[in-house]
Structure formats: structure tokens, C-alpha cells
Design a protein around this motif. Structure first.
Motif, PDB file in Angstrom:
ATOM      1  N   GLY A  32       0.794  -1.221   0.000  1.00  0.00           N
ATOM      2  CA  GLY A  32       0.000   0.000   0.000  1.00  0.00           C
ATOM      3  C   GLY A  32       0.821   1.264   0.000  1.00  0.00           C
ATOM      4  N   LEU A  33       2.092   1.194   0.365  1.00  0.00           N
ATOM      5  CA  LEU A  33       2.931   2.379   0.348  1.00  0.00           C
ATOM      6  C   LEU A  33       3.523   2.578  -1.047  1.00  0.00           C
ATOM      7  N   PRO A  34       3.552   3.835  -1.540  1.00  0.00           N
ATOM      8  CA  PRO A  34       4.152   4.070  -2.859  1.00  0.00           C
ATOM      9  C   PRO A  34       5.654   3.809  -2.816  1.00  0.00           C
ATOM     10  N   ALA A  35       6.169   3.286  -3.897  1.00  0.00           N
ATOM     11  CA  ALA A  35       7.594   2.957  -3.964  1.00  0.00           C
ATOM     12  C   ALA A  35       8.113   3.256  -5.357  1.00  0.00           C
ATOM     13  N   ALA A  36       9.408   3.480  -5.443  1.00  0.00           N
ATOM     14  CA  ALA A  36      10.041   3.708  -6.744  1.00  0.00           C
ATOM     15  C   ALA A  36      10.113   2.397  -7.508  1.00  0.00           C
ATOM     16  N   PRO A  37      10.187   2.460  -8.821  1.00  0.00           N
ATOM     17  CA  PRO A  37      10.421   1.230  -9.595  1.00  0.00           C
ATOM     18  C   PRO A  37      11.687   0.542  -9.093  1.00  0.00           C
ATOM     19  N   ARG A  38      11.654  -0.783  -9.103  1.00  0.00           N
ATOM     20  CA  ARG A  38      12.768  -1.546  -8.530  1.00  0.00           C
ATOM     21  C   ARG A  38      13.033  -2.762  -9.403  1.00  0.00           C
ATOM     22  N   LEU A  39      14.288  -2.941  -9.781  1.00  0.00           N
ATOM     23  CA  LEU A  39      14.725  -4.083 -10.570  1.00  0.00           C
ATOM     24  C   LEU A  39      15.701  -4.911  -9.753  1.00  0.00           C
ATOM     25  N   VAL A  40      15.623  -6.214  -9.910  1.00  0.00           N
ATOM     26  CA  VAL A  40      16.538  -7.133  -9.228  1.00  0.00           C
ATOM     27  C   VAL A  40      17.172  -8.023 -10.286  1.00  0.00           C
ATOM     28  N   ILE A  41      18.503  -8.109 -10.274  1.00  0.00           N
ATOM     29  CA  ILE A  41      19.225  -8.992 -11.187  1.00  0.00           C
ATOM     30  C   ILE A  41      20.221  -9.816 -10.384  1.00  0.00           C
ATOM     31  N   GLY A  42      20.723 -10.876 -11.012  1.00  0.00           N
ATOM     32  CA  GLY A  42      21.741 -11.700 -10.384  1.00  0.00           C
ATOM     33  C   GLY A  42      23.137 -11.238 -10.772  1.00  0.00           C
ATOM     34  N   GLY A  43      24.116 -11.693 -10.018  1.00  0.00           N
ATOM     35  CA  GLY A  43      25.500 -11.321 -10.298  1.00  0.00           C
ATOM     36  C   GLY A  43      26.183 -12.225 -11.301  1.00  0.00           C
ATOM     37  N   ASP A  44      25.473 -13.247 -11.816  1.00  0.00           N
ATOM     38  CA  ASP A  44      26.101 -14.198 -12.729  1.00  0.00           C
ATOM     39  C   ASP A  44      25.529 -14.130 -14.137  1.00  0.00           C
ATOM     40  N   ILE A  45      24.933 -12.988 -14.484  1.00  0.00           N
ATOM     41  CA  ILE A  45      24.358 -12.808 -15.813  1.00  0.00           C
ATOM     42  C   ILE A  45      25.381 -12.160 -16.728  1.00  0.00           C
ATOM     43  N   ALA A  46      25.550 -12.746 -17.906  1.00  0.00           N
ATOM     44  CA  ALA A  46      26.529 -12.231 -18.858  1.00  0.00           C
ATOM     45  C   ALA A  46      25.875 -11.249 -19.821  1.00  0.00           C
ATOM     46  N   GLY A  47      26.631 -10.248 -20.212  1.00  0.00           N
ATOM     47  CA  GLY A  47      26.202  -9.364 -21.287  1.00  0.00           C
ATOM     48  C   GLY A  47      25.235  -8.276 -20.895  1.00  0.00           C
ATOM     49  N   VAL A  48      25.094  -7.968 -19.611  1.00  0.00           N
ATOM     50  CA  VAL A  48      24.165  -6.912 -19.207  1.00  0.00           C
ATOM     51  C   VAL A  48      24.812  -5.552 -19.436  1.00  0.00           C
TER      52      VAL A  48
END
Length: 200
Positions: A98-114
Motif C-alpha cells: 500500500g505504500l508508494p515505492a520507486a520502480p525496482r529491478l533485481v538482477i543476479g551477479g552471474d548474468i553475462a552481457g548486461v
């Protein structure tokens, strides 16, 4: 409350003999350790200073020291306890419902080519969707993001993480509208490691 997007990298502290067990079985402990260290450093250099988001590190088993020199000035914290689903949700939806929040992305540390362009496209998708997911070539996913507008977090209980059905299972649990980010590959096996090395 700031609406600056948050990008969280979930990673293990690069320590010899810990983590990436399938990779270590195929390439050796040294290769597995070097990949964890070098790929995380690469992610931090590519993504750590972009004004469109703030990069944060969610680490295990501790966050006392920076996992790579380039991350010394980045905010970092220890991942919560629980299975992978619980830990992802803690990073993805850290505020009470219910509280407003900023957009948030989560990624892993083992992804290639980001690269920054992949993150920017995912954030653009969240302007008109509640969720965004970046599928991985092996059937998992490398990115998941929330717009911050949806009042109810998903339930990830019982998902078979690390399998070729993980992405599809997560999609079934997401309430509201979702979009897809770019399709990338993660590094789990010897062939993935060789591909990562060739890509530079």
C-alpha cells in the motif's frame, strides 16, 4: 519520497571454493571464483554510475566489505534469510503493501552481457506495466522488476528455482500486467563460461 529507480544486484561475495558449484565442477574452482569476481566487477562498472537508477548490492554471506574494488562506494546490505523466492521478494518489494515505492529491478551477479541499455528498456516497460521479467536462455530469468504501483506482492512459494520452468512459474504468479525485458544468458556450465570469455 524519491521516485528514483533502484537496481539491486543479488550476489555472493566472491570467495574461492564457494558458490557456482556446477561451474566449478566443469571448469575448476579457480575459474568459478574468477568468473564471480570479474563479472560482478563488470556489472558494477557498467551499471554503477548511471543517473537513471541507483545501484545497490544485496550480498551473502556478509556485506562488511565491498565484493570488488569498484563497489566500495555503493550501498550494500546482507540478503534476508530464506529460499531464493523469499530473498528476491525482500529485494523487489521491501516496503509494506500500500505504500508508494520507486520502480525496482533485481538482477543476479552471474548474468553475462548486461549493459545499461538492457536496464533502461526494462525500466521503460514499467511505465505501463506492473512487472517486467528478463527471461534467460535456460528457462530461468535474469531480471525481475516491479513498478511500485501494485499493492500486492506475488507468492513465490514452491517454485522450482534453477530449473527450465522457473520463468514460466514466476509469470503465473505475477498479479497485474507484465512485460518482457531482453533475453540473456547466465553462466552455470563450462560451455556458458567459454561463451562469456569469448564475448569479452
Amino acid at each position: 519520497m524519491s521516485r528514483r529507480a533502484q537496481l539491486v544486484v543479488m550476489a555472493r561475495q566472491p570467495r574461492f571454493g564457494m558458490g557456482k558449484r556446477r561451474l566449478a565442477a566443469g571448469c575448476g574452482e579457480r575459474a568459478a571464483w574468477r568468473f564471480q569476481r570479474d563479472n560482478l566487477a563488470l556489472l558494477v562498472r557498467r551499471l554503477g554510475h548511471d543517473p537513471r537508477w541507483q545501484l545497490r548490492l544485496a550480498l551473502v554471506p556478509d556485506a562488511v566489505r565491498a565484493p570488488v574494488p569498484a563497489a566500495r562506494r555503493l550501498p550494500r546490505h546482507v540478503q534476508c534469510r530464506g529460499d531464493l523466492g523469499q530473498r528476491i521478494l525482500a529485494e523487489l518489494c521491501p516496503h509494506p503493501p500500500g505504500l508508494p515505492a520507486a520502480p525496482r529491478l533485481v538482477i543476479g551477479g552471474d548474468i553475462a552481457g548486461v549493459h545499461a541499455v538492457h536496464i533502461a528498456r526494462a525500466l521503460r516497460a514499467l511505465r505501463s506495466h506492473d512487472w517486467v521479467i528478463g527471461p534467460a536462455e535456460d528457462g530461468g530469468f535474469w531480471l525481475i522488476g516491479a513498478s511500485g504501483r501494485h499493492p500486492r506482492p506475488p507468492d513465490f512459494t514452491g517454485i522450482a528455482w534453477g530449473t527450465d520452468t522457473a520463468c514460466a512459474a514466476v509469470l503465473e504468479r505475477l498479479p497485474g500486467r507484465h512485460a518482457f525485458a531482453d533475453r540473456l544468458f547466465d553462466v552455470d556450465e563450462a560451455d556458458d563460461f567459454l561463451r562469456w570469455r569469448r564475448a569479452g
